[in-house]
Enzyme design. Structure first.
Site, PDB file in Angstrom:
ATOM      1  N   ASP A  36       0.826  -1.212   0.000  1.00 31.73           N
ATOM      2  CA  ASP A  36       0.000   0.000   0.000  1.00 31.73           C
ATOM      3  C   ASP A  36       0.864   1.267   0.000  1.00 31.73           C
ATOM      4  O   ASP A  36       0.431   2.331   0.401  1.00 31.73           O
ATOM      5  CB  ASP A  36      -0.931  -0.004   1.220  1.00 31.73           C
ATOM      6  CG  ASP A  36      -0.154  -0.135   2.514  1.00 31.73           C
ATOM      7  OD1 ASP A  36       1.076  -0.326   2.449  1.00 31.73           O
ATOM      8  OD2 ASP A  36      -0.762  -0.035   3.597  1.00 31.73           O
ATOM      9  N   HIS A 238      24.397   1.611 -18.446  1.00 35.58           N
ATOM     10  CA  HIS A 238      23.349   1.979 -17.485  1.00 35.58           C
ATOM     11  C   HIS A 238      23.629   1.404 -16.092  1.00 35.58           C
ATOM     12  O   HIS A 238      22.719   0.958 -15.399  1.00 35.58           O
ATOM     13  CB  HIS A 238      21.969   1.522 -17.986  1.00 35.58           C
ATOM     14  CG  HIS A 238      21.488   2.326 -19.155  1.00 35.58           C
ATOM     15  ND1 HIS A 238      20.497   1.918 -19.993  1.00 35.58           N
ATOM     16  CD2 HIS A 238      21.888   3.529 -19.625  1.00 35.58           C
ATOM     17  CE1 HIS A 238      20.300   2.835 -20.920  1.00 35.58           C
ATOM     18  NE2 HIS A 238      21.135   3.823 -20.722  1.00 35.58           N
ATOM     19  N   ASP A 255      27.407  10.019 -14.090  1.00 37.79           N
ATOM     20  CA  ASP A 255      26.365  10.564 -14.965  1.00 37.79           C
ATOM     21  C   ASP A 255      25.170  10.849 -14.065  1.00 37.79           C
ATOM     22  O   ASP A 255      24.457   9.933 -13.645  1.00 37.79           O
ATOM     23  CB  ASP A 255      26.030   9.517 -16.041  1.00 37.79           C
ATOM     24  CG  ASP A 255      24.999  10.010 -17.051  1.00 37.79           C
ATOM     25  OD1 ASP A 255      24.315  11.020 -16.765  1.00 37.79           O
ATOM     26  OD2 ASP A 255      24.876   9.376 -18.115  1.00 37.79           O
ATOM     27  N   ASP A 266      21.342  16.726 -17.392  1.00 33.16           N
ATOM     28  CA  ASP A 266      21.888  15.386 -17.647  1.00 33.16           C
ATOM     29  C   ASP A 266      23.377  15.576 -17.950  1.00 33.16           C
ATOM     30  O   ASP A 266      23.735  15.948 -19.061  1.00 33.16           O
ATOM     31  CB  ASP A 266      21.134  14.783 -18.849  1.00 33.16           C
ATOM     32  CG  ASP A 266      21.619  13.391 -19.203  1.00 33.16           C
ATOM     33  OD1 ASP A 266      22.420  12.818 -18.435  1.00 33.16           O
ATOM     34  OD2 ASP A 266      21.200  12.876 -20.262  1.00 33.16           O
ATOM     35  N   HIS A 345      26.850   4.252 -28.489  1.00 29.10           N
ATOM     36  CA  HIS A 345      25.599   5.009 -28.391  1.00 29.10           C
ATOM     37  C   HIS A 345      25.704   6.279 -29.227  1.00 29.10           C
ATOM     38  O   HIS A 345      26.766   6.601 -29.748  1.00 29.10           O
ATOM     39  CB  HIS A 345      25.266   5.320 -26.928  1.00 29.10           C
ATOM     40  CG  HIS A 345      26.354   6.054 -26.173  1.00 29.10           C
ATOM     41  ND1 HIS A 345      26.587   7.399 -26.316  1.00 29.10           N
ATOM     42  CD2 HIS A 345      27.275   5.619 -25.265  1.00 29.10           C
ATOM     43  CE1 HIS A 345      27.577   7.768 -25.524  1.00 29.10           C
ATOM     44  NE2 HIS A 345      28.022   6.699 -24.878  1.00 29.10           N
ATOM     45  N   HIS A 349      20.819  13.555 -27.216  1.00 29.63           N
ATOM     46  CA  HIS A 349      19.361  13.424 -27.287  1.00 29.63           C
ATOM     47  C   HIS A 349      18.767  14.738 -26.825  1.00 29.63           C
ATOM     48  O   HIS A 349      19.416  15.509 -26.115  1.00 29.63           O
ATOM     49  CB  HIS A 349      18.885  12.260 -26.394  1.00 29.63           C
ATOM     50  CG  HIS A 349      19.409  12.323 -24.982  1.00 29.63           C
ATOM     51  ND1 HIS A 349      18.841  13.114 -24.010  1.00 29.63           N
ATOM     52  CD2 HIS A 349      20.479  11.722 -24.388  1.00 29.63           C
ATOM     53  CE1 HIS A 349      19.524  12.977 -22.878  1.00 29.63           C
ATOM     54  NE2 HIS A 349      20.539  12.151 -23.076  1.00 29.63           N
ATOM     55  N   HIS A 356      15.203  12.217 -21.651  1.00 30.13           N
ATOM     56  CA  HIS A 356      15.274  11.920 -23.084  1.00 30.13           C
ATOM     57  C   HIS A 356      14.016  12.561 -23.654  1.00 30.13           C
ATOM     58  O   HIS A 356      12.957  11.941 -23.711  1.00 30.13           O
ATOM     59  CB  HIS A 356      15.313  10.411 -23.348  1.00 30.13           C
ATOM     60  CG  HIS A 356      16.548   9.770 -22.795  1.00 30.13           C
ATOM     61  ND1 HIS A 356      16.631   8.452 -22.463  1.00 30.13           N
ATOM     62  CD2 HIS A 356      17.772  10.288 -22.508  1.00 30.13           C
ATOM     63  CE1 HIS A 356      17.838   8.178 -21.992  1.00 30.13           C
ATOM     64  NE2 HIS A 356      18.546   9.287 -22.006  1.00 30.13           N
ATOM     65  N   GLU A 379      27.339  13.922 -25.697  1.00 27.99           N
ATOM     66  CA  GLU A 379      27.892  12.957 -24.752  1.00 27.99           C
ATOM     67  C   GLU A 379      28.652  11.802 -25.394  1.00 27.99           C
ATOM     68  O   GLU A 379      28.280  10.638 -25.243  1.00 27.99           O
ATOM     69  CB  GLU A 379      26.775  12.399 -23.856  1.00 27.99           C
ATOM     70  CG  GLU A 379      25.540  11.893 -24.597  1.00 27.99           C
ATOM     71  CD  GLU A 379      24.506  11.332 -23.622  1.00 27.99           C
ATOM     72  OE1 GLU A 379      24.884  10.459 -22.824  1.00 27.99           O
ATOM     73  OE2 GLU A 379      23.341  11.758 -23.665  1.00 27.99           O
ATOM     74  N   TYR A 383      34.507   3.191 -24.284  1.00 24.78           N
ATOM     75  CA  TYR A 383      34.388   2.187 -23.225  1.00 24.78           C
ATOM     76  C   TYR A 383      35.210   0.964 -23.626  1.00 24.78           C
ATOM     77  O   TYR A 383      34.889   0.296 -24.613  1.00 24.78           O
ATOM     78  CB  TYR A 383      32.914   1.803 -23.031  1.00 24.78           C
ATOM     79  CG  TYR A 383      32.015   3.031 -22.945  1.00 24.78           C
ATOM     80  CD1 TYR A 383      31.797   3.676 -21.725  1.00 24.78           C
ATOM     81  CD2 TYR A 383      31.438   3.579 -24.100  1.00 24.78           C
ATOM     82  CE1 TYR A 383      31.009   4.823 -21.657  1.00 24.78           C
ATOM     83  CE2 TYR A 383      30.651   4.725 -24.038  1.00 24.78           C
ATOM     84  CZ  TYR A 383      30.444   5.344 -22.821  1.00 24.78           C
ATOM     85  OH  TYR A 383      29.665   6.486 -22.761  1.00 24.78           O
ATOM     86  N   ARG A 401      33.018   9.032 -20.441  1.00 23.74           N
ATOM     87  CA  ARG A 401      31.997   9.807 -21.166  1.00 23.74           C
ATOM     88  C   ARG A 401      32.061  11.221 -20.626  1.00 23.74           C
ATOM     89  O   ARG A 401      32.294  11.424 -19.423  1.00 23.74           O
ATOM     90  CB  ARG A 401      30.604   9.198 -20.960  1.00 23.74           C
ATOM     91  CG  ARG A 401      29.467  10.012 -21.553  1.00 23.74           C
ATOM     92  CD  ARG A 401      28.163   9.223 -21.729  1.00 23.74           C
ATOM     93  NE  ARG A 401      27.519   8.872 -20.479  1.00 23.74           N
ATOM     94  CZ  ARG A 401      27.517   7.661 -19.937  1.00 23.74           C
ATOM     95  NH1 ARG A 401      28.131   6.667 -20.555  1.00 23.74           N
ATOM     96  NH2 ARG A 401      26.909   7.428 -18.791  1.00 23.74           N
ATOM     97  N   GLU A 403      29.593  14.521 -20.800  1.00 24.87           N
ATOM     98  CA  GLU A 403      28.260  14.916 -21.272  1.00 24.87           C
ATOM     99  C   GLU A 403      27.914  16.329 -20.835  1.00 24.87           C
ATOM    100  O   GLU A 403      27.949  16.661 -19.645  1.00 24.87           O
ATOM    101  CB  GLU A 403      27.213  13.938 -20.708  1.00 24.87           C
ATOM    102  CG  GLU A 403      25.792  14.312 -21.077  1.00 24.87           C
ATOM    103  CD  GLU A 403      24.770  13.249 -20.669  1.00 24.87           C
ATOM    104  OE1 GLU A 403      25.015  12.506 -19.710  1.00 24.87           O
ATOM    105  OE2 GLU A 403      23.717  13.179 -21.346  1.00 24.87           O
TER     106      GLU A 403
HETATM  107  N1  GLY Z   1      21.748   9.688 -18.291  1.00 27.49           N
HETATM  108  C1  GLY Z   1      21.192   9.104 -19.423  1.00 27.49           C
HETATM  109  C2  GLY Z   1      21.805   9.629 -20.626  1.00 27.49           C
HETATM  110  O1  GLY Z   1      22.879  10.178 -20.581  1.00 27.49           O
HETATM  111  O2  GLY Z   1      21.216   9.611 -21.671  1.00 27.49           O
HETATM  112 MN    MN Z   2      23.558  11.190 -18.872  1.00 28.67          MN
HETATM  113 MN    MN Z   3      22.203  11.876 -21.787  1.00 32.09          MN
END
Ligand code: GLY
Ligand code: MN
Ligand code: MN
Length: 435
Positions: A36, A238, A255, A266, A345, A349, A356, A379, A383, A401, A403
């Site tokens: 609940d 992730h 991140d 982000d 990737h 975005h 996103h 970003e 890797y 990375r 970003e």
């Molecule tokens: N944190 C998710 C991305 O960088 O898209």
């Molecule tokens: Mn990110």
């Molecule tokens: Mn991102």
């Protein structure tokens, strides 16, 4: 966000859908976390964008040129007993007084009122497929109208609302940009804090805790689960376990961004846990840094959405080739996507109310042009996991990375995350100042 902004958005949408159209949006449902107990409630992004109304069990209806009022909000009624347990509700009076609804009815009456409104429309704008229960109710009401005693009645078209609304959301107003700057600033301060306290022996979750503390303290929440990934963990894109100890000599990739008044940041930075990059780490870092910088330069009005990605791919391929990690001609390496096993990737975005964010990346099957008011992340990353084949040992276990959040303007761009060091030497100097 001030109320006028929401009013302006509803007017713009109603100008697009025009007379005869009717738009329906349902609030996000509450979700059970355990028995609940519920997850923290977060309003549906489209619903929030048009109403600013944060309560569940609500439905907004927009009917351009309706004489009795264009904006109708169904919501929960005031209920003294429930409000003692769960907090105040706006009720129907509050919906009119504080949220600009022309009319407001109890959500429990929706089945008696909404079909009558739908009956008088020609086109229903609705984001189908988002909420199964509401989809079914709506289809039921439309079915009842069509099979009524007098034959076919009601709308003849159902049109995807998202398609229209998301194009609007893609272009951020001045007020939205200010909120996004604030969101980025909170995240930047949290990242700075993380760099200042980072040292071998801490656990990833201890660094994560600094982000949660800073976000909450500043009236924000996480816009997504923070990734605090040291050493080889950074090669899991992730990774959110955030459970490992920080080892001397490893890098840490963080991140983490926040949501401030519904607007997301982000941001990713990767830095040495002990404050000094090793030579192999620096070699890879410099490649990602140059990809990030070159890609940011490509975020400008008139360029294609894909231009930042293409230059990032080129920089990363060039860099990996110069280190001998991949070999061949630059052209064929790019064509054959040799970089893909290390950079798997896209370079960015859209960013906005959703991390996103919504908005098409292509128009008529072609990458769309960047225009002022659009906000994107940049970003790139490399890797090289411990299990990578054919790579020298000293580069293994490195995931990097960088970003940034970048807004397209008329003349150039604004990097919301600019003030957080990203150049290797700047990071070392910044960390040295704390240790
Ligand atoms: N944190 C998710 C991305 O960088 O898209
Ligand atoms: Mn990110
Ligand atoms: Mn991102």
């Amino acid at each position: 966000m001030d109320k006028k902004e929401f009013l302006g958005r509803r007017k713009s949408l109603m100008d697009i859908i025009g007379k005869g159209g009717l738009a329906i949006l349902s609030a996000a449902p509450e979700k059970v976390r355990s028995r609940d107990t519920f997850y923290d409630y977060r309003q549906d992004s489209d619903f929030y964008y048009l109403t600013g109304f944060e309560e569940p069990d609500s439905v907004a209806v927009l009917i351009p040129d309706r004489l009795e009022g264009e904006f109708i909000l169904f919501c929960r009624e005031k209920d003294q007993l429930k409000e003692v347990w769960d907090g105040a509700r706006e009720g129907n009076e509050g919906a009119v007084r504080n949220f600009g609804a022309d009319d407001s009815f109890p959500i429990s009456d929706i089945a008696d009122i909404l079909p009558g409104l739908i009956e008088q429309s020609e086109r229903v704008y609705f984001s189908m497929g988002d909420q199964k229960d509401f989809d079914q109710n709506l289809m039921g009401w439309i079915h009842d109208l069509h099979s009524g005693r007098h034959g076919h009645r009601g709308p003849t078209e159902i049109i995807d609302l998202g398609h229209v609304l998301h194009e609007m959301r893609l272009f951020k107003s001045k007020k939205e940009i200010n909120l996004m700057k604030k969101s980025a600033k909170i995240a930047l301060d949290a990242h700075s804090k993380a760099m200042s306290i980072c040292k071998p022996g801490l656990f990833e979750y201890e660094i994560e805790a600094e982000f949660l503390r800073e976000f909450k303290r500043r009236g924000a929440d996480c816009s997504y689960p923070p990734i605090v990934a040291s050493g080889n963990n950074a090669c899991v894109l992730h990774y959110t376990d955030n459970s490992s100890v920080l080892n001397d000599g490893d890098l840490i990739l963080i991140d983490a961004g926040c949501e401030y008044q519904f607007y997301a940041s982000d941001i990713t930075r990767t830095f040495p846990i002990n404050g000094i990059f090793s030579e192999p780490q620096r070699e890879i870092y410099e490649i990602v840094y140059s990809a990030n910088q070159e890609a940011i330069k490509k975020v400008k009005a008139g360029n294609h959405w894909d231009d930042p990605h293409n230059i990032a791919v080129k920089e990363i391929t060039k860099g990996l080739k110069s280190l001998g990690i991949i070999s061949g001609s630059l052209k064929s390496l790019i064509k054959e996507k040799a970089y893909h096993q290390f950079f798997m990737h896209k370079t960015g975005h859209w960013l906005g109310i959703d991390v996103h964010d919504v908005g098409d990346y292509k128009v008529a099957d072609k990458w769309r042009l960047l225009e002022p008011g659009m906000v994107t992340t940049v970003e790139p990353g490399i890797y090289i996991s411990n299990s990578s084949k054919g790579v020298k040992k000293h580069w293994k276990g490195i995931g990097i990375r960088i970003e940034d959040d970048v807004c397209v303007t008329k003349n150039a761009n604004i990097v919301f995350s600019q003030s957080l060091p990203s150049q290797a030497e700047d990071i070392e100097n910044f960390m040295r100042s704390f240790h």
